[in-house]
Enzyme design. Structure first.
Site, PDB file in Angstrom:
ATOM      1  N   HIS A 205     104.183  26.190  40.356  1.00 36.23           N
ATOM      2  CA  HIS A 205     103.140  25.325  39.802  1.00 36.23           C
ATOM      3  C   HIS A 205     103.722  23.919  39.653  1.00 36.23           C
ATOM      4  O   HIS A 205     104.903  23.758  39.329  1.00 36.23           O
ATOM      5  CB  HIS A 205     102.683  25.834  38.426  1.00 36.23           C
ATOM      6  CG  HIS A 205     101.363  25.284  38.005  1.00 36.23           C
ATOM      7  ND1 HIS A 205     101.239  24.043  37.429  1.00 36.23           N
ATOM      8  CD2 HIS A 205     100.118  25.775  38.107  1.00 36.23           C
ATOM      9  CE1 HIS A 205      99.962  23.816  37.176  1.00 36.23           C
ATOM     10  NE2 HIS A 205      99.255  24.846  37.581  1.00 36.23           N
TER      11      HIS A 205
ATOM     12  N   ASP B 221      96.797  32.445  39.419  1.00 35.93           N
ATOM     13  CA  ASP B 221      96.191  33.145  40.567  1.00 35.93           C
ATOM     14  C   ASP B 221      96.854  34.469  40.882  1.00 35.93           C
ATOM     15  O   ASP B 221      96.341  35.236  41.701  1.00 35.93           O
ATOM     16  CB  ASP B 221      96.261  32.226  41.798  1.00 35.93           C
ATOM     17  CG  ASP B 221      95.378  31.017  41.606  1.00 35.93           C
ATOM     18  OD1 ASP B 221      95.902  29.901  41.558  1.00 35.93           O
ATOM     19  OD2 ASP B 221      94.167  31.213  41.430  1.00 35.93           O
TER      20      ASP B 221
END
Ligand code: SDX
Length: 443
Positions: free
Chosen positions: A319, A377
């Protein structure tokens, strides 16, 4: 976290940085701004005018594009807050409708405000009947995200009475319409892809129940929404509602900065979210898990993920901001077990594979060193598949939930009296000026 100061945008006292151009000795003093929390910022708005320099930050790893009071992320601590409330509290104790109200208005609603807001959203869930014709222009095997981009963009052709962005009332009506209609549009995209008739919304169901009903009910029999599944759906919407200035939210803000109508801006956000590096990752995670297939293949795929010459990446990991565990992934991992248990799925091989992959990856020096943790996700796809959604619908659900974040951030930008059109500059690396060559001389 930094102490709260009265006006977050003004630094305590006069904090500045001085830039020196060593080739000329010229200096430029720039103010430092401190928010309520998070890194201080250097205000470079005067830099070009005073020095002739641009800043240079492709990918915006060190650039704040705006100030915002909606969401705060601390990537090192794994903190996510909406209007000051921790995501764990909102996911565990609130509802998506309450979170929508919070993001739009800055406070959790009172009972009266919540029922009025829920009623407003409920009575905007239907689509203009003529919009149903748009679906028939798509091939049945179209990716649902392609349909979402098209149909949401077309909303501006049907709801002209809420496109005047200078009118606060119209801005809020457009926001309510998009929050309310996204489940209907998304469910219809699914129904169209499987060749089933569209199911209209029902006013006696809550937001998550209504979406599940419109998606999975068929005219031939009664459809009962499983309460545990509806609760998990609502929680998944909360976890995806907003996330500071991510790629799709920045897309919405940039589109909105030109004065484009809100429906077009949200369609732009949907397009950006579709990418596998962003919201498309949940679909890519499931495809990756199916490709890995079994636990004994995990080392092979981890080796590929670490190979700089191999474009393969471990989808659902890493991320830009979180260099710790994404707090949303932790909540989703818990929800995974709850939903699978409620659905009577004792051992889901995909979940087992995902948890083993997470365990091994989090012990691998490459992932530890680069601080690559599971993100939002990684687990969402497993739950959504267990709920009966095809992988092609995963990013659609992400867009459905993120719509409230997009419209809240869009409104915040429009309401800023100092907002201007976003127009970045560049470092030009092309050819210098050269004479035109007529085609007769081009060989
Ligand atoms: C979302 O921004 C948001 O807030 C987004 C989001 C939201 O709610 O809006 O949180 C939603 O988009 C979550 C992210 C979903 N994407 C994925 O899961 C796709 C896989 N992840 C990567 O593509 C990547 O981690 C990104 C895109 C998420 C972040 O990319 P960055 O910040 O540009 O980091 P990077 O690509 O520069 O990677 C840094 C290093 C690189 O190695 P080096 O070049 O330094 O040697 O880490 C490596 C990368 O190769 N790396 C990975 C990796 N992610 C980064 N290596 C293997 N597998 C990965 N997943």
């Amino acid at each position: 976290m930094a102490d709260k100061i009265s006006d977050p945008k003004q630094s305590k006292g006069k904090q500045t940085v001085t830039l020196t151009d060593n080739s000329t000795g010229k200096t430029c003093e720039l103010p430092i701004m401190q928010g309520t929390a998070g890194p201080r910022v250097v205000d470079v708005r005067r830099l070009y005018a005073e020095t002739g320099f641009f800043t240079y930050d492709p990918g915006f790893t060190s650039t704040g594009s705006c100030d915002s009071a909606i969401t705060y992320i601390d990537g090192d601590e794994g903190i996510l807050m909406h209007r000051g409330y921790a995501i764990e509290d909102l996911a565990g104790k609130s509802s998506f409708m309450e979170v929508c109200y919070l993001l739009l208005h800055g406070e959790l609603p009172t009972k009266k405000q919540r029922s009025e807001f829920e009623r407003t959203i409920t009575y905007h869930t239907m689509l203009h009947e003529q919009m149903l014709n748009l679906y028939r222009g798509f091939r049945r095997d179209s990716h649902p995200m392609a349909i979402m981009v098209g149909v949401v963009g077309a909303l501006s052709a049907f709801y002209h009475d809420s496109t005047d962005i200078s009118d606060p009332h119209q801005r809020m009506v457009a926001s309510h319409r998009m929050i309310a209609k996204m489940p209907t549009i998304a469910a219809m995209a699914y129904k169209y892809s499987v060749g089933q008739p569209f199911v209209y919304p029902r006013n006696d169901l809550n937001y998550a129940e209504n979406f599940l009903y419109m998606t999975f009910a068929v005219p031939c029999e009664e459809f009962k929404v499983r309460p545990a599944v509806a609760r998990a759906m609502d929680r998944i919407f909360i976890l995806h509602a907003d996330h500071e200035q991510n790629a799709s939210t920045s897309t919405v803000r940039i589109a909105g900065s030109s004065g484009a109508n809100p429906f077009a801006c949200i369609a732009a956000g949907i397009a950006s979210l579709w990418g596998p590096a962003h919201g498309g990752a949940n679909e890519a995670v499931l495809q990756m898990l199916h490709e890995i297939g079994s636990k004994d293949k995990i080392p092979e795929f981890l080796a590929r993920a670490k190979d700089r010459n191999d474009p393969f990446r471990l989808m659902g990991f890493g991320h830009r901001v979180y260099k710790n565990y994404d707090p949303r992934a932790a909540v989703l991992r818990e929800s995974c077990h709850e939903v699978l248990e409620d659905l009577g799925v004792r051992d889901d091989p995909l979940l087992d594979l995902a948890m083993e992959l997470e365990r091994i990856a989090l012990e691998d020096p490459y992932f530890v060193e680069k601080k690559l943790f599971p993100n939002v996700d990684f687990y969402s796809g497993i739950i959504l598949q267990a709920m009966g959604f095809p992988t092609s619908m995963f990013t659609v659900l992400f867009a459905l939930a993120r719509t409230v974040g997009w419209v809240a951030q869009w409104q915040e930008m429009i309401e800023d009296p100092h907002h201007r059109i976003s127009r970045p500059r560049q470092l030009y690396t092309g050819l210098d000026k050269r004479p035109f060559v007529p085609i007769s001389n081009r060989g």
